[in-house]
Design an enzyme around this catalytic site. Structure first.
Site, PDB file in Angstrom:
ATOM      1  N   ASP A 128       0.886  -1.165   0.000  1.00  0.00           N
ATOM      2  CA  ASP A 128       0.000   0.000   0.000  1.00  0.00           C
ATOM      3  C   ASP A 128       0.920   1.210   0.000  1.00  0.00           C
ATOM      4  O   ASP A 128       1.557   1.522   1.006  1.00  0.00           O
ATOM      5  CB  ASP A 128      -0.884  -0.024   1.261  1.00  0.00           C
ATOM      6  CG  ASP A 128      -1.687   1.267   1.449  1.00  0.00           C
ATOM      7  OD1 ASP A 128      -1.638   2.150   0.568  1.00  0.00           O
ATOM      8  OD2 ASP A 128      -2.371   1.379   2.496  1.00  0.00           O
TER       9      ASP A 128
ATOM     10  N   LYS B 222       2.618  11.366  -3.494  1.00  0.00           N
ATOM     11  CA  LYS B 222       1.613  10.648  -4.289  1.00  0.00           C
ATOM     12  C   LYS B 222       0.720  11.602  -5.072  1.00  0.00           C
ATOM     13  O   LYS B 222       0.244  11.274  -6.156  1.00  0.00           O
ATOM     14  CB  LYS B 222       0.776   9.792  -3.335  1.00  0.00           C
ATOM     15  CG  LYS B 222      -0.156   8.819  -4.023  1.00  0.00           C
ATOM     16  CD  LYS B 222      -0.735   7.882  -2.987  1.00  0.00           C
ATOM     17  CE  LYS B 222      -1.785   6.958  -3.538  1.00  0.00           C
ATOM     18  NZ  LYS B 222      -2.283   6.055  -2.486  1.00  0.00           N
TER      19      LYS B 222
ATOM     20  N   GLU C 118      -7.174   0.510  -4.556  1.00  0.00           N
ATOM     21  CA  GLU C 118      -7.200   0.389  -3.084  1.00  0.00           C
ATOM     22  C   GLU C 118      -8.528  -0.196  -2.569  1.00  0.00           C
ATOM     23  O   GLU C 118      -8.501  -1.100  -1.726  1.00  0.00           O
ATOM     24  CB  GLU C 118      -6.905   1.754  -2.450  1.00  0.00           C
ATOM     25  CG  GLU C 118      -5.444   2.134  -2.613  1.00  0.00           C
ATOM     26  CD  GLU C 118      -5.162   3.624  -2.441  1.00  0.00           C
ATOM     27  OE1 GLU C 118      -6.055   4.366  -1.999  1.00  0.00           O
ATOM     28  OE2 GLU C 118      -4.038   4.039  -2.755  1.00  0.00           O
TER      29      GLU C 118
ATOM     30  N   ASP D 255     -12.858   5.399   2.570  1.00  0.00           N
ATOM     31  CA  ASP D 255     -11.425   5.465   2.880  1.00  0.00           C
ATOM     32  C   ASP D 255     -11.015   6.898   3.220  1.00  0.00           C
ATOM     33  O   ASP D 255     -10.981   7.762   2.342  1.00  0.00           O
ATOM     34  CB  ASP D 255     -10.637   4.941   1.660  1.00  0.00           C
ATOM     35  CG  ASP D 255      -9.124   4.908   1.900  1.00  0.00           C
ATOM     36  OD1 ASP D 255      -8.653   5.479   2.905  1.00  0.00           O
ATOM     37  OD2 ASP D 255      -8.416   4.303   1.072  1.00  0.00           O
TER      38      ASP D 255
END
Ligand code: ADP
Ligand code: MG
Length: 606
Positions: free
Chosen positions: A8, A69, A146, A168
């Site tokens: 992850d 990211k 994800e 999330d």
């Protein structure tokens, strides 16, 4: 067999996992599986990755890169010391650190990985992620979404078609996805989010609150000093995490500032209530995204079978409350929310490598634990109100504290009665222990008492009551909770089997339907048991609720194809059913479930 890592690669934190003994496990260093996705150079120009890099961020931002990211797939570079790097290169450094951690933990080389990306990542963002893997010396055998990974963690082999909502909330981003699982294939039906909303924003709000209060109190703006700012930022993040399990916390930093040559300390109490008021508007924004995702997937709340919570920030109790009430069903966070995505990546890696993967095993409390309080139940004052402290399905070990108040003036003692079970009325639950805290201060009501539950992996429950004003403490330790849980489940199963047999014997031992009478055997959830069982054990109630929950999902699926009139009738019944579930009325749940079943049967048939 070759090792394929599951990774992850998060905006804030990254983790690596593998399948071992048929189950995904996180690989840690010093017991901590979380690696902050931060890269830095120390004053001597040496590379820092993870916690060490994160620690220097506020003090030396010019030598530190975080949240890379967000830039993946863009044609840019970021400065680091006197050099500049592409986003792929920075991500590669994080991946390389994870690869080395894995090799150290496994004692063998690892050259392949499955890496997760947000569902909304486009082709160039996915390509950049793949390139980062290669720069780190990893062959990226697959890039998966994800939410898909989260679904795989919870349900590696779903028995039938299921629709799941994955919520999330990480450090800097929020996204909500709706996934459909069928025969082991996970399909993302829709995904919405906000790329600048997450736990970091909660830290910022708390930071602002604390610094402005400090300024009012001491006339010093902590935001003006880099060192003070840096210390305060870590302090508020820690405080925020504590507020997930405690109703009030104190932020303490000695010598955080100076006034007239004298050191000034920070010591400030923040309640969970105050904190929740701060962040509620942000969480309300997430609900709007949720509506959009549902609309895109053409689904209603009742058509969702399961709600999975992912991302460290979903540990916040307010998230559970808001989502639970918005969607009318319990939310799942049995698997550590910040580790679920890495575990799912490992499950996917295992499947690619041809390893049989089973469900993730987590130790959870199978029953809710709490205490008895005076309160209002169904509109009436009752002395049998159950106030949950550790909710069922909470991963172990678990520690939670809640605040209670005395009700009588000059109350000298308070009896703490500890129960396990799901009933709102303690008479439906099992008493597991009790004690009295004596010698409370001679003050009018309300006098606050903190009640803390610590439940460890061995099933030892420690209950501590502390008078908030004086610090007076009383404690009881209840051993063998696991034994009690097991006994209760066993008793529940026994009662269920017994009631099934009662009905069976009443009908006569022969299972044959008498010929020619046209009599049919009753089927459905009406078998055995009456309300009298309820007082002893609520396992029947729980079963009925579980069945009703599944029925609601099923009803939602047939409803979409039904006539408007029929759909409206079904909606009405489902509303009644949900209300019966909320009231935990076994009779009503059974009665309305049977009606819903009939309607569903009828609609399915057409
Ligand atoms: P990401 O997916 O963005 O990499 P994570 O899923 O690891 O991030 O979530 C990180 C966020 O979760 C941080 O803002 C962190 O402060 C927050 N967090 C971690 N533990 C808790 C907790 N116990 N209560 C509230 N927030 C928490
Ligand atoms: Mg994440």
């Amino acid at each position: 067999m070759e090792v394929i890592l599951g990774i992850d690669l998060g905006t804030t934190n990254s983790e690596v996992a593998v399948v071992q003994g048929g189950r995904p496990i996180l690989l840690s260093d010093d017991g901590d599986p979380i690696v902050p996705s931060v890269v830095g150079l120390d004053p001597a120009g040496r590379l820092l990755v993870g916690r060490a890099a994160r620690n220097q961020f506020v003090m030396s931002p010019e030598r530190t890169v975080r949240s890379i990211k967000r830039k993946m797939g863009q044609d840019v570079t970021v400065p680091l010391g006197d050099q500049s790097f592409t986003p792929q290169e920075i991500s590669a450094i994080v991946l390389r650190a994870l690869k080395e951690r894995a090799e150290k933990a496994l004692g063998r080389p690892a050259a392949k990985a499955v890496i997760t990306v947000p569902a909304f990542f486009n082709e160039s963002q996915r390509e950049a992620t793949r390139e980062a893997g290669e720069l780190a010396g990893l062959e990226v055998v697959r890039i998966i979404n994800e939410p898909t990974a989260a679904v795989l963690t919870y349900d590696p082999h779903p028995p039938e078609m299921e629709r799941l909502l994955v919520y999330d909330l990480g450090g800097g981003t929020f996204d909500v996805s709706i996934a459909q699982v069928e025969q082991g294939v996970v399909e993302i039906l829709s995904s919405h989010g906000d790329t600048s909303l997450g736990g970091d924003d909660f830290d910022q709000l708390l930071f602002d609150l604390v610094s402005s209060r400090f300024e009012t109190e001491h006339g010093i703006d902590l935001r003006g000093s880099l060192v003070a700012r840096s210390r305060l930022f870590s302090a508020v993040e820690e405080a925020k995490k504590r507020l997930s399990s405690e109703p009030v916390t104190v932020i303490e930093e000695a010598f955080i500032a100076e006034k007239d040559g004298m050191p000034v300390n920070l010591s400030m109490e923040i309640t969970r209530e105050e904190y929740e008021r701060l962040i509620e508007p942000l969480l309300t924004r997430t609900l709007k995204c949720l509506d959009d995702a549902m609309e895109d997937a053409h689904l209603q709340a009742q058509q969702i079978d399961k709600v999975l919570l992912v991302g460290g920030a979903t540990r916040t109790p307010l998230v559970h409350r808001l989502l639970g009430s918005r969607l009318g069903r319990p939310v799942h966070s049995e698997i550590e929310p910040d580790l679920a995505v890495a575990m799912g990546a490992a499950v996917q890696a295992g499947l690619i490598a041809g390893i049989e993967v089973g469900a993730v095993l987590v130790d959870i409390t199978p029953y809710t634990l709490g205490i008895e309080v005076l309160g209002v139940q169904a509109g009436f004052e009752s002395e049998y109100c159950f106030s949950p402290i550790i909710e069922r399905n909470t991963p172990l070990p678990a520690t939670r504290t809640e605040i209670y108040s005395t009700t009588a003036d000059y109350q000298k003692e308070a009896r703490i009665r500890i129960f396990q079970g799901e009933g709102e009325d303690t008479r439906l639950n099992a008493l597991v222990g009790e004690f009295i805290i004596q010698g409370l201060a001679d003050v009018p009501a309300p006098n606050q008492v903190l009640v803390r539950f610590d439940l460890d992996l061995n099933g030892i429950l420690r209950v501590t009551a502390t008078e908030r004003a004086t610090g007076l403490v009383r404690q009881v330790v209840i051993d063998n909770m696991m034994e009690r849980f097991r006994k209760r489940m066993h008793a529940g199963a026994l009662a269920r089997i017994e009631s099934l047999f009662d009905e069976w014997s009443e009908r006569g031992e022969s299972q044959e339907t008498p010929e020619g009478t046209g009599e049919v055997l009753e089927s459905g959830p009406m078998v055995g048991g009456g309300p009298s069982h309820l007082a002893e054990d609520d396992s029947e109630l729980r079963d009925a609720i579980r069945e009703a929950d599944a029925l609601i999902g099923k009803a939602g699926r047939v409803e979409s194809g039904a006539h408007a009139d029929d759909a409206a009738e079904l909606q009405g019944l489902l509303a009644d059913l949900r209300s019966a579930m909320a009231r935990r009325s076994l009779d009503d749940i059974r009665r309305i479930s049977a009606e819903v079943e009939n309607v569903v049967f009828y609609l399915e048939d057409r």
